[in-house]
Design a protein around this motif. Structure first.
Motif, PDB file in Angstrom:
ATOM      1  N   GLN A   1       0.876  -1.173   0.000  1.00  0.00           N
ATOM      2  CA  GLN A   1       0.000   0.000   0.000  1.00  0.00           C
ATOM      3  C   GLN A   1       0.911   1.221   0.000  1.00  0.00           C
TER       4      GLN A   1
ATOM      5  N   TYR B   1      -7.816   4.311 -11.267  1.00  0.00           N
ATOM      6  CA  TYR B   1      -8.199   3.618 -10.049  1.00  0.00           C
ATOM      7  C   TYR B   1      -9.650   3.955  -9.706  1.00  0.00           C
TER       8      TYR B   1
ATOM      9  N   PRO C   1     -13.011   2.134  -3.477  1.00  0.00           N
ATOM     10  CA  PRO C   1     -13.628   0.856  -3.107  1.00  0.00           C
ATOM     11  C   PRO C   1     -14.994   1.082  -2.466  1.00  0.00           C
TER      12      PRO C   1
ATOM     13  N   ALA D   1      -9.203   6.185   0.378  1.00  0.00           N
ATOM     14  CA  ALA D   1      -8.359   5.242  -0.359  1.00  0.00           C
ATOM     15  C   ALA D   1      -8.879   5.054  -1.773  1.00  0.00           C
ATOM     16  N   CYS D   2      -8.011   4.533  -2.616  1.00  0.00           N
ATOM     17  CA  CYS D   2      -8.429   4.111  -3.953  1.00  0.00           C
ATOM     18  C   CYS D   2      -7.646   2.865  -4.323  1.00  0.00           C
ATOM     19  N   VAL D   3      -8.225   2.095  -5.230  1.00  0.00           N
ATOM     20  CA  VAL D   3      -7.647   0.804  -5.595  1.00  0.00           C
ATOM     21  C   VAL D   3      -7.643   0.626  -7.102  1.00  0.00           C
TER      22      VAL D   3
ATOM     23  N   ARG E   1      -2.789  -0.573  -3.457  1.00  0.00           N
ATOM     24  CA  ARG E   1      -3.815   0.308  -2.902  1.00  0.00           C
ATOM     25  C   ARG E   1      -3.126   1.618  -2.538  1.00  0.00           C
TER      26      ARG E   1
END
Length: 148
Positions: free
Chosen positions: A12, A33, A36, A62-64, A72
């Motif tokens: 991460q 991305y 989530p 956050a972003c994935v 991540r």
């Protein structure tokens, strides 16, 4: 006697910033991305955020990578602003396999796209006989990254 070692399975990348959601959404646009889904029991991230104590609201985002291949990205609010150059930065690989004017054109085109969403063009580092050209940029909070 053999020593047990941990095997890294995932990485991460964490960014310190003032506005986690704003910076996360910028990087979603840069990298393709996605945000989530919110934790179970919450219809949205805003609902989840509202459930937190006031001092923790809007403190992280956050972003994935939707393919699961990339790391991540986690963004956490910190009280201090950016003062000096980053010690770690992302290289966004947009010119892989390209050289010369074709590479610079690809870097500049992507740079222009990112400027439209808040990035800042810092400088072009031209090819020097060892390294190919790369474009130094800053994200929406001034963190450096390279289009490479």
């Amino acid at each position: 006697m053999a020593t047990a070692t941990a095997t890294v399975r995932q990485v991460q990348v964490t960014f310190d910033c003032a506005d986690p959601e704003r910076v996360a959404r910028f990087w979603c646009e840069v990298l393709g991305y996605v945000v989530p889904p919110p934790p179970e029991g919450f219809g949205s991230w805003a609902d989840f955020d509202a459930s937190l104590p006031p001092e923790h609201q809007s403190s992280a985002f956050a972003c994935v990578d939707p393919t699961g291949a990339g790391p991540r990205l986690f963004f956490q609010r910190v009280p201090e602003g950016k003062v000096v150059k980053n010690r770690v930065h992302l290289d966004v690989r947009v010119g892989t396999g390209l050289v010369g004017e074709e590479r610079v054109a690809a870097l500049e085109a992507e740079g222009a796209r990112l400027e439209a969403i808040g990035a800042v063009h810092v400088r072009l580092l031209p090819a020097d006989g060892v390294d190919e050209s790369c474009l130094v940029m800053q994200d929406v909070e001034g963190n450096e990254f390279c289009l490479d």
